[in-house]
Design a protein around this motif. Structure first.
Motif: not given
Length: 634
Positions: A4-25
């Motif tokens: 579930e956390i992986q699924e949510i992380k994937n959705t977040i990464v896909q939806r945020l602009p590419s220049r946003v550097q996501v360190a962790k969710v």
């Protein structure tokens, strides 16, 4: 859980602009926390986060990764350069566990800025996520203590929230086919309210109160010894409001090893801490210790998750919680639970007032969906019709006017939370308009601290009060007519001094300083004692209402008899509960209509009377369970 956390992380990464550097969710309790190296990009695009939260149906918080945080000293300088001086910042501290900067200010709205512009600028300049808190105009020891406890235990709290996140988002094991409620206290009685809800996947406790007038353990505490109630299996405790008959036994759960969360509004957390601490203190002084202590109150603070009205939160794999205004006391909440994928919607009113008061807005009666309702019936008997607020106010003002005319003093015993503040607003207004003479109003006992908590949470007050405080710059609670009483010498001066009005606890004259004032003032026929709240059977207040003129009181091993010459007056209409008309009106207006109503929080006769009247008038199925009964609601 991992998926579930992986699924949510994937959705977040896909939806945020590419220049946003996501360190962790991460999941922290019911929230999804996104740690990023450039938070300003996200905070500048609020719609994106709102849409994302709606999409994944979770609450989202943005925090900076530690690598991009400005050094605290430099961060403080930048905050002061960004935030206008009028905000009156009183304290800035840093929590390097959550990467938050805690900014306490007299005017927090100016730290937030229009549409959040100032707080976004803070994030942009320093990286730290601002957590903005109000500095109350009256200093509150309890609020300071709670904030200190949370700061000191930040690391432990984060761990608690991470474990809770795993528990809330565990997979659903069985289909939701049933919901059961077990009455553990406060059914066909008033006191020790507690209701246990079970679904196929989760277990929730609604309220955990004490009966302060109970004669022994059996009558004082909820029935937590039922076989199906197992602390380790409990997903959450929800506290509707701070009064001890709803929150007083909560520390006991932590004494016996409960490690889960408590959900309530912020004022409820603050006020119940105050009342629990006072309860422990009184029990200690009276040499009748409680089965828990201050350490367990602190533990409950660390596990409490506060929610605003209208905020939707996951509290178990199959339950979403929303709290709504109950109009009873500051922060009191009606609980709405959405169970399963829409299979059942359940509402528990707690104590509620379906009428606007000077202090609060009326209880909410509109919900997205509702199949079953549990409602209180304190004044559910057909004869329980109270005068209007307007008539009640006229009555008390007339009594005060007559007492002051004859150079007497007015003693009003009040409950520290709710009734005291209602009286303060009424008295301030009538003195300001010259309707009663400007005499000192003395505030004694726990009232001052409870009032300080009210001043810290003006957003929970009635619209009229908010307008006064925010737009007219007038806060009736800090009016110059009120004087805080400090110690016994000052009390003696008040009693021997000029005509005055005294607000003091306890509200039923069961102890506290109100009893001392009564003893001093009762022998003078110029004085008046005015009851504005319920007087329980057996209390000194009830004896005076019945007309007793000789009152025996035990003092230092002997009994002294006090002769009552003062005027004794009871004024109905200031109650924080709905009367019979309002209870019936609430059922008439609640939307949508529930299919089933269970009645609680009233004595046997009132509960049955209200239930049968609801059934006759609205043809809704009603039940009046007794303590220890279980009812299937789905």
């Amino acid at each position: 859980m991992g998926s579930e956390i992986q699924e949510i992380k994937n959705t977040i990464v896909q939806r945020l602009p590419s220049r946003v550097q996501v360190a962790k969710v991460e999941f922290e309790g019911p929230e999804v926390v996104i740690y990023t190296k450039n938070p300003e990009i996200i905070t500048e695009n609020g719609d994106l986060i709102r849409d994302l939260a709606k999409d994944i149906r979770k609450r989202i918080i943005i925090r900076s990764h530690k690598s991009v945080l400005t050094e605290p000293e430099e961060a403080i300088n930048r905050i002061h350069s960004i935030v206008p001086d009028e905000a009156k910042i009183t304290n800035i501290s840093f929590d390097d566990v959550t990467c938050e900067v805690i900014i306490e200010a007299r005017k927090p709205g100016l730290v937030i800025g229009k549409y959040g512009a100032t707080s976004r600028e803070i994030v942009k300049q320093i990286g730290w996520a601002p957590k903005i808190l109000r500095t109350p105009p009256i200093s509150s020891e309890i609020i300071q203590r709670i904030r200190r406890t949370l700061r000191k235990n930040s690391k432990e709290r984060k761990k608690i929230l991470q474990q809770l996140g795993n528990r809330i988002h565990r997979p659903i094991t069985t289909e939701n086919e049933w919901v059961r409620l077990t009455a553990l206290g406060g059914f066909r009685e008033v006191g020790r309210s507690s209701l246990f809800m079970q679904t196929s996947n989760s277990k929730i406790l609604l309220d955990c109160g004490v009966n302060v007038a109970g004669k022994d353990d059996k009558s004082s505490y909820p029935y937590l010894n039922v076989p199906e109630f197992v602390l380790d299996d409990l997903d959450a405790v929800i506290i509707s409001h701070a009064h001890l008959d709803h929150s007083g036994f909560l520390p006991y759960l932590y004494h016996y090893g409960y490690e889960g969360p408590v959900y309530c509004t912020t004022p409820t957390r603050d006020l119940m801490t105050l009342l629990q601490m006072d309860h422990i203190d009184i029990a200690h002084r009276e040499d009748s210790p409680l089965p828990f202590n201050v350490k367990h109150v602190k533990k409950s603070i660390k596990h409490t998750i506060t929610l605003d009205y209208g905020e939707v939160t996951d509290i178990a794999p199959d339950i979403r919680l929303t709290l709504h205004n109950a109009g009873h006391i500051l922060g009191s909440a009606i609980t709405h639970m959405h169970i399963g994928d829409g299979q059942h919607n359940f509402v528990y009113t707690g104590d509620f007032k379906y009428e606007r008061s000077r202090l609060l807005e009326p209880a909410v009666a509109k919900f997205p969906r509702i199949e079953s309702l549990v409602m209180e019936s304190t004044y559910g008997g057909h004869e329980d019709v109270q005068p209007t607020r307007n008539d009640a106010e006229k009555d008390i003002i007339k009594t005060i006017y007559q007492t002051l005319e004859r150079k007497g003093k007015v003693l009003i015993p009040v409950f520290a939370v709710g009734r005291a503040q209602e009286m303060m607003i009424v008295l301030d207004e009538y003195i300001r308009h010259g309707i009663i003479d400007e005499v000192p109003i003395y505030i004694d006992g726990m009232i001052w601290e409870a009032t300080a908590i009210h001043t810290a949470r003006p957003e929970y007050l009635s619209k009229d009060l908010r307008d006064q405080i925010f737009h007219m710059g007038r806060n009736p609670f800090i009016s110059e007519v009120f004087h805080k009483v400090n110690g016994i010498e000052e009390r003696k001066d008040i009693v021997e001094g000029e005509p005055s009005i005294i607000l003091s606890t306890s509200g039923m004259l069961t102890g506290g300083n109100s009893v001392e004032y009564f003893k001093w003032l009762c022998g003078d026929e110029r004085n008046s004692l005015v009851f504005v709240g319920y007087q329980a059977e057996g209390s000194l207040g009830r004896r005076l209402q019945k007309g007793w003129k000789e009152i025996p009181i035990k003092e230092e091993g002997k009994t002294n008899v006090y002769h009552v010459k003062m005027d004794i007056k009871t004024i109905e209409g200031f109650s924080g509960h709905s009367d019979r008309r309002q209870l019936m009106d609430y059922v008439r207006r609640i939307s949508p209509k529930p299919e089933k109503i269970l009645i609680c929080h009233g004595d046997n006769y009132k509960t049955l009377d209200l239930a049968s009247s609801i059934y006759r008038s609205y043809k809704i199925e009603t039940k009046t369970p007794m303590n220890l009964e279980t009812v299937r609601i789905q």
